[in-house]
Design a protein around this motif. Structure first.
Motif, PDB file in Angstrom:
ATOM      1  N   THR A  18      35.285  22.355  17.671  1.00 63.09           N
ATOM      2  CA  THR A  18      36.618  22.181  18.231  1.00 63.09           C
ATOM      3  C   THR A  18      36.754  20.821  18.910  1.00 63.09           C
ATOM      4  N   ILE A  19      37.896  20.189  18.722  1.00 60.13           N
ATOM      5  CA  ILE A  19      38.229  18.944  19.416  1.00 60.13           C
ATOM      6  C   ILE A  19      39.130  19.285  20.595  1.00 60.13           C
ATOM      7  N   LEU A  27      42.504  20.977  21.016  1.00 58.17           N
ATOM      8  CA  LEU A  27      43.487  20.208  20.256  1.00 58.17           C
ATOM      9  C   LEU A  27      43.470  20.627  18.791  1.00 58.17           C
ATOM     10  N   LEU A  28      42.277  20.855  18.281  1.00 64.39           N
ATOM     11  CA  LEU A  28      42.102  21.320  16.905  1.00 64.39           C
ATOM     12  C   LEU A  28      40.839  22.169  16.868  1.00 64.39           C
ATOM     13  N   LYS A  37      46.650  13.635   6.984  1.00 66.38           N
ATOM     14  CA  LYS A  37      47.531  13.504   8.137  1.00 66.38           C
ATOM     15  C   LYS A  37      46.810  13.881   9.423  1.00 66.38           C
ATOM     16  N   ILE A  38      46.051  14.971   9.382  1.00 66.06           N
ATOM     17  CA  ILE A  38      45.290  15.402  10.567  1.00 66.06           C
ATOM     18  C   ILE A  38      44.206  14.390  10.905  1.00 66.06           C
ATOM     19  N   ILE A  39      43.531  13.881   9.884  1.00 67.04           N
ATOM     20  CA  ILE A  39      42.474  12.883  10.114  1.00 67.04           C
ATOM     21  C   ILE A  39      43.040  11.649  10.802  1.00 67.04           C
ATOM     22  N   SER A  49      34.154  10.208  15.297  1.00 64.83           N
ATOM     23  CA  SER A  49      33.152  10.976  14.557  1.00 64.83           C
ATOM     24  C   SER A  49      33.523  12.449  14.639  1.00 64.83           C
ATOM     25  N   LEU A  50      33.184  13.207  13.601  1.00 61.59           N
ATOM     26  CA  LEU A  50      33.508  14.627  13.555  1.00 61.59           C
ATOM     27  C   LEU A  50      32.325  15.422  13.019  1.00 61.59           C
ATOM     28  N   TYR A  51      32.189  16.647  13.502  1.00 62.02           N
ATOM     29  CA  TYR A  51      31.289  17.601  12.872  1.00 62.02           C
ATOM     30  C   TYR A  51      32.091  18.343  11.810  1.00 62.02           C
TER      31      TYR A  51
END
Length: 367
Positions: A18-19, A27-28, A37-39, A49-51
């Protein structure tokens, strides 16, 4: 799950962690399908950076502490640091009883959070650090302090500190950067290296923080010395007092390593994060100069350089996914080949501790 730079995230992959926004609100949420769009929206809040979960990394990895406690700790640190402006406008001798009580309440929350962090980490008998935390630019300092506290606690446990010392260590780590609240935000968030004069100003955060904490009755001497000494180097070339070796408080030597590791593995305005294995290599290369060699050895035993789900490139050119890490051989995990010039090798499982001719060259983000 695996951690990748946001520019390598492909549309259609799923978010694995989760962000949160700057107020600690989701948030997400994990499990969300990522569209272009989400990126782009994530990039706009300066998360780089994302998991993710994809066809190569569907394994889950538990965080060291529960997300709710992490957010609670970040909020406590943020509120305590943000309150300094109110208390720094007049000298401590001129504080009203109401103001003194208010300030004490902020630090009581730090104490309570430290106890919760300690209890939660002590409840895990096999604590190793598998994940790095994703930070936003605006909340970096507060998230960083919480991460440094968690890393310091795990390292303190490895060094067999008693529970009372672990609590003092955690409290000191949570507020080790409190002096940055006195530094102009233009310097804290500057995109690019600091000038010589700016660096001198930045370095004052150690003494400014220590001087402030000296007036807080609930912060022990062991805890507050960390704010002063966490940038002292083992060879005497650090600041602010050029202390060396055993002249540097042991807690400060512990936090110094945790501080640098978390900073190196965090995205910053002027550079991208290093991978855990690169950060560990840096710390090991600087043992006995910047860091205490014995504490570095202990630290290297608690950090997992290649967590489950990480894609790696091998010395023979094959691409593999890490399936398991062995505590005593963190650089030689168990892997599975996912792409090879020899199709017959795809799906092959290898224990690198037994395949000494193969080494991991680097982390691979895309195939």
């Amino acid at each position: 799950m695996r951690l990748i730079p946001i520019e390598c995230v492909k549309e259609g992959t799923y978010l694995a962690k989760t962000i949160f926004d700057n107020e600690g609100r989701p948030l997400l949420r994990e499990g969300a399908k990522l569209s272009n769009k989400i990126i782009e929206k994530i990039k706009s809040i300066q998360v780089y950076s994302l998991y993710i979960i994809d066809e190569y990394s569907d394994m889950e990895i538990d965080d060291i502490i529960k997300p709710e406690l992490r957010q609670k700790a970040i909020t406590s640190v943020k509120e305590t640091f943000s309150s300094l402006d109110k208390f720094s406008k007049s000298s401590p001798s001129k504080y009203s009883n109401k103001l003194i009580k208010e300030r004490e309440l902020y630090f009581e929350s730090i104490y309570d959070v430290a106890e919760e962090l300690l209890d939660q980490i002590l409840s895990d008998n096999h604590v190793m650090v598998h994940l790095v935390d994703i930070k936003s630019l605006d909340n970096y300092t507060y998230q960083h302090c919480v991460n440094v506290a968690v890393l310091s606690l795990i390292l303190g446990i490895q060094l067999q500190l008693n529970k009372y010392d672990l609590l003092d260590l955690c409290i000191g780590a949570l507020v080790h950067d409190i002096g940055k609240s006195f530094i102009p935000t233009t310097l804290l968030f500057k995109e690019g290296p600091l000038t010589k004069d700016e660096l001198l100003i930045m370095k004052t955060h150690t003494t400014l923080g220590y001087d402030y904490l000296r007036n807080i009755s609930g912060i022990s001497a062991k805890s507050r010395i960390i704010s002063l000494q966490h940038h002292e180097w083992y060879d005497g070339t650090g600041y602010p007092e050029n202390r060396r070796g055993e002249e540097i408080n042991k807690f400060s030597r512990i936090v110094s390593i945790a501080d640098v590791y978390d900073a190196l593995t965090s995205d910053r305005p002027y550079r991208r994060a290093l991978s855990p294995n690169e950060a560990i290599e840096y710390i090991m290369a600087n043992s006995s100069t910047q860091f205490d060699y014995e504490i570095v050895k202990a630290f290297s035993r608690i950090i997992v350089p290649y967590s489950k789900g990480t894609l790696v490139k091998l010395s023979n050119g094959d691409i593999a996914v890490v399936e398991d890490t062995l505590p005593n051989f963190p650089l030689r995990p168990n892997i599975k080949i996912v792409k090879s010039s020899d199709p017959s090798r795809n799906g092959l499982k290898i224990k690198l501790v037994k395949s000494l001719s193969l080494v991991i060259e680097n982390i691979q983000y895309t195939i």
